[in-house]
Design a protein around this motif. Sequence first.
Motif, PDB file in Angstrom:
ATOM      1  N   LYS A 103      36.282  30.052  42.550  1.00 31.34           N
ATOM      2  CA  LYS A 103      37.379  30.441  43.453  1.00 31.34           C
ATOM      3  C   LYS A 103      38.510  29.421  43.401  1.00 31.34           C
ATOM      4  CE  LYS A 103      34.728  33.096  46.780  1.00 31.34           C
ATOM      5  NZ  LYS A 103      33.519  32.677  47.484  1.00 31.34           N
ATOM      6  N   GLU A 208      30.132  38.759  39.517  1.00 33.51           N
ATOM      7  CA  GLU A 208      30.911  37.708  40.216  1.00 33.51           C
ATOM      8  C   GLU A 208      31.502  36.724  39.208  1.00 33.51           C
ATOM      9  OE1 GLU A 208      27.604  36.268  43.013  1.00 33.51           O
ATOM     10  OE2 GLU A 208      29.447  35.753  44.066  1.00 33.51           O
ATOM     11  N   ASN A 214      35.266  36.072  42.789  1.00 32.41           N
ATOM     12  CA  ASN A 214      35.608  37.003  43.886  1.00 32.41           C
ATOM     13  C   ASN A 214      34.360  37.793  44.238  1.00 32.41           C
ATOM     14  OD1 ASN A 214      38.336  36.338  43.972  1.00 32.41           O
ATOM     15  ND2 ASN A 214      38.713  37.577  42.148  1.00 32.41           N
ATOM     16  N   ALA A 215      34.055  37.827  45.527  1.00 36.36           N
ATOM     17  CA  ALA A 215      32.836  38.546  45.940  1.00 36.36           C
ATOM     18  C   ALA A 215      33.037  40.043  45.742  1.00 36.36           C
ATOM     19  CB  ALA A 215      32.556  38.241  47.408  1.00 36.36           C
ATOM     20  N   ARG A 218      34.244  42.685  48.692  1.00 37.16           N
ATOM     21  CA  ARG A 218      34.735  41.657  49.644  1.00 37.16           C
ATOM     22  C   ARG A 218      35.441  42.334  50.820  1.00 37.16           C
ATOM     23  NH1 ARG A 218      38.919  37.319  47.415  1.00 37.16           N
ATOM     24  NH2 ARG A 218      39.930  39.287  46.893  1.00 37.16           N
TER      25      ARG A 218
END
Length: 287
Positions: A103, A208, A214-215, A218
Amino acid sequence: QFHMIKYKDLKWEESLGQGSFTRIFKGSKTDVHDGEKHVTEVLLKELDVVHKNCWESFFEAASLMSQISHKHLLLVYGVSVHGVKNIMVQEFVKYGALDLYLKRGRSVSVSWKLDVAKQLASALNFLEEKNIVHGNICTKNLLLAREGDTSQGSSPFVKLSDPGVSVTMLGKDVILDRIPWVAPEVLEAPENLTMECDKWSFGATVWEIFNNGNAPLRGWDLKRKRQFYESFQQLPPSQWTELADLISQCMEYQSAFRPSCRSIIRQLNSLITSDYVILHATEPVTQ
Ligand SMILES: N#Cc1ccc(Nc2nc(N)cc(-n3cnc(CCO)c3)n2)cc1
C-alpha cells in the motif's frame, strides 16, 4: 511444546498496530547463556485481555508455527504469561506485513510478485505435507524479510505469520469481514477448516499481491460481502488470463475441485517463464 520466556526478560518498545484480538509491539528479549547476555530484537504479540479466554487458541496458533520449521514460516521464540497477559514472542521481520508494504506504493515488478506468490505456495505445500491447516492466509499475515531489488536482481523473501486466534473462536461478523479470504464452506461451519480452505485464501492473497495490496471488496459491508458468496461471485479477473485462471481455480466454490499445491507451484512456474513478465517488467503504479 513451548519455550516459556520470563516476562522480566522482555522489553516493550513502540506499538506497531493490531490483529484480531491482538496488539503488536516492537521489543527485545534478553537471554543469558554461557554467562553472556544476548539481546534479540523481537515482535511481541499480545492477546487482548478481554479475549484472554482465547489464550489456548492463541497459543495453539503459535505452537503450530514452532512445532515445524521452514524458511518461509515465521520463527516463534516462545510465549510469556504474566498475570492476565498472554504474549507470543516472534522473530522481528524487518519490513513487516506485506499489505502495508504494497500500500505504501512501492512499485514492484511482476516477477517480484510472482516470486512472493511462489514462496507462499511453497510454505503452503510444506504445511500440506505436514497435514497442518493455517486458516488465515492473507497479505496481512505475509511478512517481508527482504525487499529484493529487481534492478539488482535480488529477490524478495517472505515469511508466513502465525494464523492468530482460530477462526472457530471468532464471532460471525469477524468471519464475514474476512470475505473473500475465508473459504465459503468455513462461513457455513468454521469446523470445516481444511487444507482446501488455505488454497481459497491463497487465491485471494495472490489477487491482493497483484492489486498492490488493495483489499478485494474494499469498503463492502457485511451484507454485501455475504451476498458475494451467496451468488457465487468471483473477484474481478486480472487482464493476465493465466493468472486470473490460477486465482479462480483456487477460489473454486467446490473445495474438492481446488488445485493441489503441486499444481499451484507448476502453474506459477509457467507464469514466471511467460513473456507477460518481460513485457510488464515494472507495472506502472496503479492506485
Ligand atoms: N514499520 C514497520 C514494521 C512493522 C513490523 C515489522 N515486523 C514484524 N515482525 C513480525 N514478526 C510480525 C509483524 N507484523 C506486522 N503486522 C502484523 C499483524 C498481522 O500478523 C504482524 N511485523 C517491521 C517493520
